[in-house]
Design a protein around this motif. Sequence first.
Motif, PDB file in Angstrom:
ATOM      1  N   GLU A 238      -2.410  -5.301  10.466  1.00 49.70           N
ATOM      2  CA  GLU A 238      -1.371  -5.150   9.435  1.00 49.70           C
ATOM      3  C   GLU A 238      -0.097  -5.880   9.857  1.00 49.70           C
ATOM      4  OE1 GLU A 238      -1.924  -1.171   6.988  1.00 49.70           O
ATOM      5  OE2 GLU A 238      -1.224  -0.721   9.009  1.00 49.70           O
TER       6      GLU A 238
ATOM      7  N   ALA B 215       5.246  -0.125   2.109  1.00 52.25           N
ATOM      8  CA  ALA B 215       4.659  -0.094   3.457  1.00 52.25           C
ATOM      9  C   ALA B 215       4.531   1.360   3.875  1.00 52.25           C
ATOM     10  CB  ALA B 215       5.540  -0.878   4.434  1.00 52.25           C
ATOM     11  N   GLY B 216       3.425   1.964   3.474  1.00 54.10           N
ATOM     12  CA  GLY B 216       3.245   3.388   3.759  1.00 54.10           C
ATOM     13  C   GLY B 216       4.036   4.262   2.805  1.00 54.10           C
TER      14      GLY B 216
ATOM     15  N   ASN C 222       6.299   7.069   8.990  1.00 54.62           N
ATOM     16  CA  ASN C 222       6.514   6.437  10.297  1.00 54.62           C
ATOM     17  C   ASN C 222       7.293   5.127  10.240  1.00 54.62           C
ATOM     18  OD1 ASN C 222       6.233   5.694  12.987  1.00 54.62           O
ATOM     19  ND2 ASN C 222       4.179   4.883  12.676  1.00 54.62           N
ATOM     20  N   GLY C 223       6.852   4.198   9.417  1.00 53.49           N
ATOM     21  CA  GLY C 223       7.618   2.962   9.242  1.00 53.49           C
ATOM     22  C   GLY C 223       7.352   1.867  10.249  1.00 53.49           C
ATOM     23  N   SER C 224       6.180   1.872  10.881  1.00 57.75           N
ATOM     24  CA  SER C 224       5.932   0.795  11.849  1.00 57.75           C
ATOM     25  C   SER C 224       5.794  -0.557  11.156  1.00 57.75           C
ATOM     26  CB  SER C 224       4.702   1.097  12.713  1.00 57.75           C
ATOM     27  OG  SER C 224       3.525   1.134  11.952  1.00 57.75           O
ATOM     28  N   ASN C 225       5.218  -0.593   9.964  1.00 52.19           N
ATOM     29  CA  ASN C 225       5.151  -1.869   9.229  1.00 52.19           C
ATOM     30  C   ASN C 225       6.554  -2.328   8.827  1.00 52.19           C
ATOM     31  OD1 ASN C 225       2.281  -2.977   8.548  1.00 52.19           O
ATOM     32  ND2 ASN C 225       2.107  -0.756   8.468  1.00 52.19           N
ATOM     33  N   PHE C 226       7.389  -1.390   8.391  1.00 50.91           N
ATOM     34  CA  PHE C 226       8.781  -1.744   8.101  1.00 50.91           C
ATOM     35  C   PHE C 226       9.432  -2.391   9.317  1.00 50.91           C
ATOM     36  CE2 PHE C 226      13.014  -0.375   9.290  1.00 50.91           C
ATOM     37  CZ  PHE C 226      13.740  -1.219   8.464  1.00 50.91           C
TER      38      PHE C 226
ATOM     39  N   ILE D  23       0.497  -2.760   1.170  1.00 48.10           N
ATOM     40  CA  ILE D  23      -0.500  -3.024   2.217  1.00 48.10           C
ATOM     41  C   ILE D  23      -1.408  -1.806   2.327  1.00 48.10           C
ATOM     42  CG2 ILE D  23       0.971  -2.213   4.132  1.00 48.10           C
ATOM     43  CD1 ILE D  23      -0.357  -4.641   5.728  1.00 48.10           C
ATOM     44  N   HIS D  24      -2.701  -2.082   2.445  1.00 48.71           N
ATOM     45  CA  HIS D  24      -3.688  -1.007   2.514  1.00 48.71           C
ATOM     46  C   HIS D  24      -4.561  -1.227   3.753  1.00 48.71           C
ATOM     47  CE1 HIS D  24      -6.258   2.175   1.112  1.00 48.71           C
ATOM     48  NE2 HIS D  24      -7.297   1.415   1.403  1.00 48.71           N
ATOM     49  N   PRO D  25      -4.824  -0.166   4.523  1.00 48.06           N
ATOM     50  CA  PRO D  25      -5.540  -0.333   5.790  1.00 48.06           C
ATOM     51  C   PRO D  25      -7.065  -0.319   5.639  1.00 48.06           C
ATOM     52  CG  PRO D  25      -4.823   1.920   5.618  1.00 48.06           C
ATOM     53  CD  PRO D  25      -4.337   1.222   4.370  1.00 48.06           C
TER      54      PRO D  25
HETATM   55  C1  GRF Z   1      -0.275   1.740   6.994  1.00 46.61           C
HETATM   56  O1  GRF Z   1      -1.538   1.859   7.584  1.00 46.61           O
HETATM   57  C2  GRF Z   1      -0.377   1.179   5.605  1.00 46.61           C
HETATM   58  O2  GRF Z   1      -1.436   0.299   5.442  1.00 46.61           O
HETATM   59  C3  GRF Z   1      -0.632   2.423   4.790  1.00 46.61           C
HETATM   60  O3  GRF Z   1       0.167   3.404   5.372  1.00 46.61           O
HETATM   61  C4  GRF Z   1       0.355   3.110   6.760  1.00 46.61           C
HETATM   62  C5  GRF Z   1       1.818   3.116   7.023  1.00 46.61           C
HETATM   63  O4  GRF Z   1       2.116   3.069   8.385  1.00 46.61           O
HETATM   64  N1  GRF Z   1      -0.360   2.173   3.398  1.00 46.61           N
HETATM   65  P1  GRF Z   1       3.615   2.838   8.855  1.00 46.61           P
HETATM   66  O5  GRF Z   1       4.476   3.881   8.138  1.00 46.61           O
HETATM   67  O6  GRF Z   1       4.013   1.444   8.451  1.00 46.61           O
HETATM   68  O7  GRF Z   1       3.633   3.043  10.336  1.00 46.61           O
END
Ligand code: GRF
Length: 184
Positions: free
Chosen positions: A166, A79-80, A10-14, A100-102
């Motif tokens: 996050e 990030a994912g 998905n890449g939302s953290n990116f 990053i870990h949720p």
């Molecule tokens: C996040 O919850 C991260 O902590 C985990 O994978 C997920 C990635 O989400 N490692 P996104 O691809 O950044 O939307």
Amino acid sequence: MKIAVFASGNGSNFQVIAEQFPVEFVFADHRDAYVLKRAKNLGVQTYAFELKEFDSKQAYEEAIIALLNKHAIDLVVLAGYMKIVGPPLLAAYEGRIINIHPAYLPEFPGAHGIEDAWKAGVAESGVTVHWVDSGVDTGQVIKQVRVPRLAEDTIESFEARIHDNEYQLYPAVLENLGVERKVD
Ligand code: GRF
């Protein structure tokens, strides 16, 4: 300090990171990962290739290392990214890779940190940013926050609260590590 972001889906953290910090490139280990669309929309350079296209994981990671070296990357931001970092990449970049870990490590490591915490019925979980070592979510913690589970939560609302945390925590850590924010 030049950063590359690795993601698998998905890449939302990116997206949150790239809106606030210059990202040298995104690497995705799936050619159809949605993160690649986000990167194109944000004008961030992308690379994508898949483990199955190589003879070995070693060769796959050597191709990644070549990209990191070519771009003189200082910090790899996972990030994912759903693969375990193997010996070649660790040998080249250990101490320069964060994840990053949720969940609030060492609680609920692995690929299903949110679901596992939910199923365990915890009153609170969290989010962790840590250095990457050879284990699964075992590296030294850099920063972590607690995230409550509320009585009225569904797994969806709980998950959304984890992700919101996050999106706060990762940029804060990058800034603390000396990554400079974008200048407008
Ligand atoms: C996040 O919850 C991260 O902590 C985990 O994978 C997920 C990635 O989400 N490692 P996104 O691809 O950044 O939307």
